[in-house]
Design an enzyme around this catalytic site. Structure first.
Site, PDB file in Angstrom:
ATOM      1  N   HIS A 529      -7.829  -7.176   6.705  1.00  0.00           N
ATOM      2  CA  HIS A 529      -7.613  -5.443   7.288  1.00  0.00           C
ATOM      3  C   HIS A 529      -6.511  -5.541   7.852  1.00  0.00           C
ATOM      4  CE1 HIS A 529     -12.338  -5.020   7.322  1.00  0.00           C
ATOM      5  NE2 HIS A 529     -11.766  -4.850   6.096  1.00  0.00           N
TER       6      HIS A 529
HETATM    7  C1  LIG Z   1      -9.927  -8.313  -0.677  1.00  0.00           C
HETATM    8  C2  LIG Z   1      -9.730  -7.184   0.182  1.00  0.00           C
HETATM    9  C3  LIG Z   1     -11.186  -6.332   0.589  1.00  0.00           C
HETATM   10  C4  LIG Z   1     -11.179  -5.650   1.304  1.00  0.00           C
HETATM   11  N1  LIG Z   1     -12.508  -5.019   1.655  1.00  0.00           N
HETATM   12  C5  LIG Z   1     -12.562  -3.797   2.361  1.00  0.00           C
HETATM   13  C6  LIG Z   1     -13.820  -3.395   2.426  1.00  0.00           C
HETATM   14  O1  LIG Z   1     -14.800  -3.694   1.933  1.00  0.00           O
HETATM   15  N2  LIG Z   1     -13.958  -1.937   3.130  1.00  0.00           N
HETATM   16  C7  LIG Z   1     -12.905  -1.560   3.744  1.00  0.00           C
HETATM   17  O2  LIG Z   1     -13.070  -0.492   4.398  1.00  0.00           O
HETATM   18  N3  LIG Z   1     -11.594  -1.977   3.774  1.00  0.00           N
HETATM   19  C8  LIG Z   1     -11.488  -3.240   3.176  1.00  0.00           C
HETATM   20  N4  LIG Z   1     -10.151  -3.796   2.701  1.00  0.00           N
HETATM   21  C9  LIG Z   1      -9.215  -3.012   3.228  1.00  0.00           C
HETATM   22  C10 LIG Z   1      -8.578  -1.793   3.000  1.00  0.00           C
HETATM   23  O3  LIG Z   1      -8.979  -1.564   1.578  1.00  0.00           O
HETATM   24  C11 LIG Z   1      -7.170  -1.406   3.177  1.00  0.00           C
HETATM   25  O4  LIG Z   1      -7.035  -1.680   4.659  1.00  0.00           O
HETATM   26  C12 LIG Z   1      -6.719  -0.018   2.755  1.00  0.00           C
HETATM   27  O5  LIG Z   1      -6.937  -0.158   1.467  1.00  0.00           O
HETATM   28  C13 LIG Z   1      -5.257  -0.103   3.057  1.00  0.00           C
HETATM   29  O6  LIG Z   1      -4.623   1.106   2.682  1.00  0.00           O
HETATM   30  P1  LIG Z   1      -3.159   1.521   2.870  1.00  0.00           P
HETATM   31  O7  LIG Z   1      -2.784   3.055   2.498  1.00  0.00           O
HETATM   32  O8  LIG Z   1      -2.522   1.164   4.214  1.00  0.00           O
HETATM   33  O9  LIG Z   1      -2.518   0.577   1.839  1.00  0.00           O
HETATM   34  P2  LIG Z   1      -2.683   0.302   0.428  1.00  0.00           P
HETATM   35  O10 LIG Z   1      -3.917   0.830  -0.153  1.00  0.00           O
HETATM   36  O11 LIG Z   1      -2.558  -1.172   0.247  1.00  0.00           O
HETATM   37  O12 LIG Z   1      -1.551   0.892  -0.187  1.00  0.00           O
HETATM   38  C14 LIG Z   1      -0.191   0.839  -0.322  1.00  0.00           C
HETATM   39  C15 LIG Z   1       0.448   1.112  -1.847  1.00  0.00           C
HETATM   40  O13 LIG Z   1       1.788   1.087  -1.831  1.00  0.00           O
HETATM   41  C16 LIG Z   1       2.224   0.478  -3.032  1.00  0.00           C
HETATM   42  N5  LIG Z   1       3.463  -0.042  -2.662  1.00  0.00           N
HETATM   43  C17 LIG Z   1       3.812  -1.031  -1.769  1.00  0.00           C
HETATM   44  N6  LIG Z   1       5.102  -1.360  -1.718  1.00  0.00           N
HETATM   45  C18 LIG Z   1       5.707  -0.465  -2.593  1.00  0.00           C
HETATM   46  C19 LIG Z   1       7.116  -0.241  -3.115  1.00  0.00           C
HETATM   47  N7  LIG Z   1       8.108  -0.903  -2.759  1.00  0.00           N
HETATM   48  N8  LIG Z   1       7.225   0.694  -3.799  1.00  0.00           N
HETATM   49  C20 LIG Z   1       6.126   1.413  -4.522  1.00  0.00           C
HETATM   50  N9  LIG Z   1       4.829   1.491  -4.192  1.00  0.00           N
HETATM   51  C21 LIG Z   1       4.657   0.379  -3.300  1.00  0.00           C
HETATM   52  C22 LIG Z   1       0.991  -0.561  -3.411  1.00  0.00           C
HETATM   53  O14 LIG Z   1       1.138  -1.132  -4.379  1.00  0.00           O
HETATM   54  C23 LIG Z   1      -0.134  -0.018  -2.818  1.00  0.00           C
HETATM   55  O15 LIG Z   1      -0.622   0.847  -3.873  1.00  0.00           O
HETATM   56  C24 LIG Z   1     -10.051  -4.964   2.070  1.00  0.00           C
HETATM   57  C25 LIG Z   1      -8.704  -5.384   1.489  1.00  0.00           C
HETATM   58  C26 LIG Z   1      -8.686  -6.349   0.639  1.00  0.00           C
HETATM   59  C27 LIG Z   1      -7.374  -6.808   0.290  1.00  0.00           C
END
Ligand SMILES: Cc1cc2nc3c(=O)[nH]c(=O)nc-3n(C[C@H](O)[C@H](O)[C@H](O)COP(=O)(O)OP(=O)(O)OC[C@H]3O[C@@H](n4cnc5c(N)ncnc54)[C@H](O)[C@@H]3O)c2cc1C
Length: 596
Positions: A529
């Site tokens: 997280h």
């Molecule tokens: C194994 C695991 C289990 C989890 N379990 C849970 C759960 O059960 N419940 C829950 O609520 N949360 C859970 N989480 C956490 C939750 O999923 C994340 O906090 C959330 O998805 C983050 O969202 P975000 O938009 O910040 O980032 P992300 O969803 O990571 O999105 C970032 C995106 O940007 C893209 N990106 C990055 N750099 C670049 C670049 N330079 N150029 C183009 N694209 C790029 C990536 O590929 C990705 O698709 C878990 C996380 C993990 C890893």
């Protein structure tokens, strides 16, 4: 070896079904400019793109480094297998001296999703939202518009609850894009977990309602038993909008900012070894997640001055990018052995009957989200506010002893000799796990650049347990987990704690506080997280990177919308929180640009 095998199956599948049914098409002719350019199709980016393209006068380009998800990434119980594939960026933290000691080279794994849907394609799908004090705290730090009252409506807006008996609850939304349900299939152990809550005088029910603490079955971001990623929820249903372009397998290498005017005007990205430059007429929106958003900002000249100078990057804006990193550290190493076939042991569930249940009926063990069945929000003796839990106990009907294929230990980077000493003696035996999770950590880590090369991993320093209060609270959490796991409700299966001592802690009295502290520092796991690295705060906060409208300080037309903006980690799994941030950000952007 099994994760490798799984990757081969994925490759094979993807060769046959290049465009999965329902997927958003990959744009073939990227235009020179769009109104908005969004970086990252994860939990935050997917929501923002959905809401901005509601305005048919606006054009939006979404740039995602990963590829499309497929049917296999949908299977909730296979999460640990997906983590071993190229849907994961595959990061590992820098070697820690007070944590991660039983992991290869002292490095914990930090998986991040690289896919349409981002980390919601590899996560465990557990749906929680946090508590009133979490968001009231954000607001009290100088972030107007982020109190519980303010954000509640966005949780409601995004949600589509389908659980019959809470459907009418005024704390759950209907009509949103994000499906929330409860797995239909359960082990008998799950009920015992809830009964243990009653034994310990905790309420049971829906922890996202009014009850601040208690034991409940998990709610999940699934639909009919299959994963519902952010892309499936927010992008696929709107794939026909002509004002939305998506470019996949496209890695942004730099945000383009005029160093004199300090206005962001576009991005540079690489697709199939070809470099593209695209302009943003209105804004660049950075949603690359808590590890890659700070990396991209720093690569683009926004970050701590001395660090950027040491990398040879011209500084455009000196900000504390990459600081304030927080995570929910846990200790997933307890294994409660039971004398009946009631838990998840990998080889038992390879039976075709269970595959059939999943594919045909959307039921059965494969619908369990990463293997979790229950959650409890509790307080340790150190918690000063009982309305704001400081510990979570996640109930899993399996344990490392059932990890016969090795995918689970591989995703934690656990070293093989540790596995051999602690779990091998009971390999294949039935066992369950209660995982204590530190909800309100005091330790702070940071993200740094390894180099100027955008394709190099960032350097990740979690600093778990740097603040010793965290370790003391975790010890209490472990003891609570042991109380639950060996409690009355589990006695019918003669539940008992795995007696094998953790290597490195054998010199300590088994079960003593110092023994558990040592275990937490050796088998340091986490819920992945990570948040906080582009901290939201008022202009008076020297650590703030974005203002309460999520605009990067000192730069025009650049906003961050993802997990990195959270000033303080909430007592919640973070996916729904990021979705809420996406919903709110879209409204902020609309407020500023509509009618101009
Ligand atoms: C194994 C695991 C289990 C989890 N379990 C849970 C759960 O059960 N419940 C829950 O609520 N949360 C859970 N989480 C956490 C939750 O999923 C994340 O906090 C959330 O998805 C983050 O969202 P975000 O938009 O910040 O980032 P992300 O969803 O990571 O999105 C970032 C995106 O940007 C893209 N990106 C990055 N750099 C670049 C670049 N330079 N150029 C183009 N694209 C790029 C990536 O590929 C990705 O698709 C878990 C996380 C993990 C890893």
């Amino acid at each position: 070896q099994q994760p490798l095998f799984f990757q081969t199956i994925l490759d094979f599948y993807r060769d046959f079904f290049q465009i999965p049914p329902g997927a958003v098409p990959d744009v073939t002719n990227v235009k020179k400019s769009y109104d908005f350019v969004v970086i990252g199709a994860g939990s935050g980016g997917s929501v923002v793109v959905n809401r901005l393209t509601e305005n048919s006068n606006w054009s939006v380009l979404l740039i995602e480094a990963g590829r499309e998800e497929i049917l296999l990434t949908d299977v909730p119980l296979l999460s640990s297998y997906i983590l071993g594939t190229d849907y994961n960026w595959g990061y590992k933290v820098e070697p820690q001296d007070e944590a991660c000691l039983s992991m290869n080279d002292g490095r914990c794994s930090w998986p991040r999703g690289k896919s349409m849907g981002g980390t919601s394609v590899i996560n465990y799908m557990v749906y929680t939202r946090g508590f009133k004090p979490d968001y009231d705290h954000w607001a009290s730090l100088g972030n107007p518009g982020w109190s519980y009252e303010d954000v509640f409506k966005y949780f409601m807006k995004s949600e589509q609850i389908t659980v019959p008996y809470i459907k009418k609850s005024k704390y759950h939304g209907r009509g949103g894009f994000l499906n929330v349900e409860r797995p239909m299939w359960r082990t008998p152990l799950a009920r015992a977990f809830l009964e243990m809550g009653k034994e310990l005088n905790y309420p049971s029910g829906d922890t996202d309602g009014l009850t601040p603490t208690g034991f409940s079955y998990v709610l999940t971001n699934t639909k009919d038993g299959a994963r519902q990623s952010a892309s499936k929820a927010f992008l696929r249903p709107i794939r026909n909008r002509v004002n939305m372009h998506v470019t996949k397998r496209s890695t942004v290498t730099k945000i383009l900012i005029n160093p004199t005017t300090k206005i962001a005007y576009g991005v540079e990205f690489v697709k199939n070894n070809k470099k593209y430059v695209v302009r943003a007429k209105k804004e660049v929106i950075l949603s690359a997640g808590a590890l890659n958003s700070p990396q991209l900002l720093m690569l683009s000249g926004i970050g701590p001055k001395e660090h950027l100078q040491s990398m040879g990057i011209p500084v455009i804006q000196d900000l504390k990018v990459g600081h304030n990193l927080q995570d929910h550290v846990s200790m997933a190493g307890l294994a409660f052995l039971v004398n009946d076939t009631v838990s998840i042991v990998e080889q038992r569930y390879r039976h075709p009957r269970y595959f059939f249940d999943y594919w045909v009926n959307g039921d059965g063990p494969y619908t369990l989200p990463g293997g979790a069945e229950g959650v409890a929000f509790v307080s340790t003796k150190y918690n000063e506010n009982r309305l704001h839990p400081d510990m979570e106990l996640v109930f899993g009907p399996g344990a490392f002893t059932g990890d016969t294929g090795g995918s689970l230990r591989a995703c934690f980077n656990m070293n093989e000799s540790f596995y051999q000493s602690v779990y091998k003696p009971f390999e294949g035996k039935d066992a369950f796990n209660v995982v204590p999770v530190l909800l309100r950590p005091k330790s702070r880590g940071f993200v740094r650049l390894r180099s100027k090369n955008p394709f190099h991993w960032p350097l990740l320093y979690p600093n778990y347990y740097k603040d010793k209060r965290d370790l003391r609270a975790m010890v209490e959490g472990i003891k609570m987990a042991v109380t639950v796991g060996t409690g009355k409700s589990f006695k019918k299966w003669n539940s008992r704690l795995n007696p094998m001592r953790f290597p490195g802690c054998e010199h300590l009295v088994f079960g003593s506080d110092s023994y558990w502290a040592c275990c937490a520092q050796h088998l340091t796991t986490n819920l992945h997280h990570q948040v906080g690295t582009c901290k939201m705060g008022p202009s008076t906060d020297p650590d703030a990177v974005v203002d309460p409208r999520l605009r990067v300080y000192g730069i025009e037309k650049l906003r961050v919308v993802d997990a990195s903006i959270m000033p303080v980690i909430p007592a919640s799994h973070t996916n729904a929180v990021v979705v809420m941030i996406g919903e709110k950000a879209a409204d902020l952007i609309k407020e500023e640009w509509e009618g101009r």
